[in-house]
Motif scaffolding. Structure first.
Motif, PDB file in Angstrom:
ATOM      1  N   THR A   1      -1.739  -2.224  -4.671  1.00 34.16           N
ATOM      2  CA  THR A   1      -3.036  -1.543  -4.540  1.00 34.16           C
ATOM      3  C   THR A   1      -2.922  -0.091  -5.009  1.00 34.16           C
ATOM      4  OG1 THR A   1      -2.498  -0.889  -2.294  1.00 34.16           O
ATOM      5  CG2 THR A   1      -3.706  -2.955  -2.559  1.00 34.16           C
TER       6      THR A   1
ATOM      7  N   ALA B   1      -3.861  -4.848  -8.454  1.00 32.68           N
ATOM      8  CA  ALA B   1      -5.119  -4.310  -7.922  1.00 32.68           C
ATOM      9  C   ALA B   1      -5.167  -2.783  -7.949  1.00 32.68           C
ATOM     10  CB  ALA B   1      -5.342  -4.825  -6.496  1.00 32.68           C
ATOM     11  N   ASP B   2      -4.167  -2.164  -8.564  1.00 29.09           N
ATOM     12  CA  ASP B   2      -4.240  -0.717  -8.813  1.00 29.09           C
ATOM     13  C   ASP B   2      -4.926  -0.578 -10.172  1.00 29.09           C
ATOM     14  OD1 ASP B   2      -3.979   1.923  -9.390  1.00 29.09           O
ATOM     15  OD2 ASP B   2      -1.825   2.052  -9.001  1.00 29.09           O
TER      16      ASP B   2
ATOM     17  N   ALA C   1      -7.542  -8.710  -6.542  1.00 25.26           N
ATOM     18  CA  ALA C   1      -6.780  -9.274  -5.423  1.00 25.26           C
ATOM     19  C   ALA C   1      -7.249 -10.702  -5.133  1.00 25.26           C
ATOM     20  CB  ALA C   1      -6.946  -8.392  -4.191  1.00 25.26           C
TER      21      ALA C   1
ATOM     22  N   LEU D   1      -9.152  -0.266   0.660  1.00 27.21           N
ATOM     23  CA  LEU D   1      -8.173  -1.192   1.234  1.00 27.21           C
ATOM     24  C   LEU D   1      -8.842  -2.206   2.161  1.00 27.21           C
ATOM     25  CD1 LEU D   1      -5.040   1.009   1.951  1.00 27.21           C
ATOM     26  CD2 LEU D   1      -5.515  -0.491   0.027  1.00 27.21           C
TER      27      LEU D   1
ATOM     28  N   PRO E   1     -10.785  -3.403  -7.511  1.00 22.51           N
ATOM     29  CA  PRO E   1      -9.463  -3.855  -7.041  1.00 22.51           C
ATOM     30  C   PRO E   1      -9.554  -5.135  -6.208  1.00 22.51           C
ATOM     31  CG  PRO E   1      -9.816  -1.537  -6.507  1.00 22.51           C
ATOM     32  CD  PRO E   1     -11.107  -2.049  -7.023  1.00 22.51           C
TER      33      PRO E   1
ATOM     34  N   VAL F   1       0.842  -1.204   0.000  1.00 20.04           N
ATOM     35  CA  VAL F   1       0.000   0.000   0.000  1.00 20.04           C
ATOM     36  C   VAL F   1       0.872   1.248   0.000  1.00 20.04           C
ATOM     37  CG1 VAL F   1      -1.847  -1.220   1.256  1.00 20.04           C
ATOM     38  CG2 VAL F   1      -0.203   0.156   2.537  1.00 20.04           C
TER      39      VAL F   1
ATOM     40  N   VAL G   1     -10.327  -4.874  -0.064  1.00 19.48           N
ATOM     41  CA  VAL G   1      -9.281  -5.754  -0.612  1.00 19.48           C
ATOM     42  C   VAL G   1      -8.839  -6.746   0.476  1.00 19.48           C
ATOM     43  CG1 VAL G   1      -6.882  -5.832  -1.454  1.00 19.48           C
ATOM     44  CG2 VAL G   1      -8.445  -4.085  -2.334  1.00 19.48           C
TER      45      VAL G   1
END
Ligand SMILES: Nc1nc2c(ncn2[C@@H]2O[C@H](COP(=O)(O)OP(=O)(O)OP(=O)(O)O)[C@@H](O)[C@H]2O)c(=O)[nH]1
Length: 400
Positions: free
Chosen positions: A290, A236-237, A271, A304, A267, A206, A307
């Motif tokens: 991410t 996952a970005d 993941a 977040l 995202p 992150v 995820v």
């Protein structure tokens, strides 16, 4: 009689001469025809040569076009190029052991001013109040942070007082010890990429965009591959297609597998898929990059948090690495605070330490979060990510 003979001779000579003239004129007549072969005149010496030369090149392109047409258009040209592009497929990254030693010169170059400044001040004949204040300022300028700076100065003052007379070597030794203590040699800096339950280790990366998050994920994949692991990368970005492309390029360079979704996609679902594929492939580690935009804290938390929840449906997270850009100083600390409220950070990656003299941020951020700096970025090169080692760091700071 004589006259007759003479007349005959003259007649013969005259006839002979006439005959020669006739033959001569007959011989000259065939010559004119060649002149009519005078078309050569229309084409002066240079032109025919040009014409002759031009024929050869004309034939060559014709042949090439024919050849290209037959196998099917310009394809052969295109087909020949890709193999050269695809040629450098899998790189063998440098081993991780001793990386900081290799990168130490770079660290010294950026951090040496701090160490040198402190040593110069400490070797003054009289360590008066002003000098101690200057020492404090030097530490604060290097982003060590107020509390750690005061602790260091107090301890140094005490030890210098007890020591009495002091040599430069002794002072250097004292400073080295105190700095190492401040950096925290006892902290566990292992990057947990293994899973106790036998599945792949799951690492979530992150950080704010631009801190070097994607680059770090790629570099970390290389570190793991160098150590003999199989790695799956989860892109996952999804906010920026380029970020996923960037990650995929990193993965391809070391033969790692990338899982990605559509641009702007969910995202969490990327993941999820990455962890699923990592398990199916029996990979050693899954690294999830991410987006983590700091638009609002709630947005960040939602993203977040989701995820994390989705990943943990399949396996617990083994490591949550926060990537911070060392050149941003206090801003980095603010980011650290926000992320720490959103996810449980287990390690810090401090990037771009090659580009700032403010290496003290290592100390400040650890204090801020109570979490160790585990990796440091020392350049844009693929293998410029090193495990963080307090002693090597302090030695680079103080120079040789
Ligand atoms: N000098 C130096 N540059 C670095 C380091 N780490 C990353 N960079 C550079 O920082 C820039 C940003 O890195 P990214 O990995 O794209 O940053 P990000 O946080 O993933 O941002 P997004 O890709 O937008 O998500 C790139 O040009 C990197 O090469 C480092 O340790 N030193």
């Amino acid at each position: 009689m004589d006259i007759v003979i003479l007349a005959v001779v003259i007649a013969v000579v005259v006839l002979g001469a006439l005959g020669g003239l006739i033959v001569g004129s007959r011989r000259k007549k065939p010559l004119p025809p060649p002149p009519p072969a005078a078309p050569d005149i229309t084409a002066p010496p240079t032109e025919p040569h040009v014409g002759e030369e031009a024929e050869t090149p004309r034939e060559e392109p014709r042949r090439t076009i024919e050849e290209v047409d037959l196998p099917g258009g310009p394809a052969p040209v295109v087909v020949e190029e890709p193999p050269t592009v695809e040629a450098p497929p899998i790189e063998i990254p440098e081993p991780t052991a001793g990386r900081l030693i290799r990168l130490r010169a770079r660290l010294s170059r950026s951090q040496n001013a701090l160490g040198k400044g402190l040593l110069t001040l400490l070797s003054r004949e009289h360590l008066d109040e002003d000098t101690w204040e200057e020492i404090e300022d030097t530490l604060l300028t290097a982003d060590v942070g107020v509390q750690p700076t005061q602790e260091l100065v107090e301890r140094l003052r005490e030890r210098v007082r007890v020591l009495g007379t002091r040599t430069p070597e002794e002072l250097r030794g004292l400073l080295r010890q105190e700095l190492i203590t401040l950096v925290g040699p006892e902290m566990d800096r292992t990057v947990h990429t293994e899973n106790a339950a036998g599945g792949p280790g799951i690492v979530m990366v992150v950080g704010v965009n631009g801190t070097g998050k994607t680059t770090t994920t790629g570099k970390l994949a290389r570190v793991l591959v160098a150590d003999g692991n199989t790695v799956v990368l989860g892109a996952a970005d999804t906010f920026r297609a380029a970020a996923a492309d960037q990650l995929q390029t990193w993965a391809e360079r070391v033969g790692a597998h990338t899982v990605r979704g559509p641009e702007g996609g969910d995202p969490a679902s990327v993941a999820f898929d990455a962890v699923k594929e990592g398990k199916e492939m029996a990979a050693d580690a899954v690294l999830i990059d991410t987006a983590g935009r700091l638009h609002t804290k709630t947005g960040l938390m939602d993203e977040l948090g989701k995820v994390k929840r989705v990943v943990e449906k399949q396996a617990p997270l083994d490591e949550v690495l926060l990537v911070l850009d060392a050149t941003t100083g206090q801003n980095g600390l603010i980011q650290a605070r926000v992320f720490a409220e959103v996810v449980d950070i287990t390690g810090i990656v401090l990037t771009k330490l090659d580009g700032t003299a403010k290496g003290g941020i290592v100390i400040a951020v650890q204090r801020e979060l109570g979490v160790p700096v585990k990796l440091i970025g020392l350049g844009e090169g693929a293998d410029d990510l090193a495990p963080f080692e307090p002693e090597a760091f302090v030695d680079a700071l103080l120079g040789d």
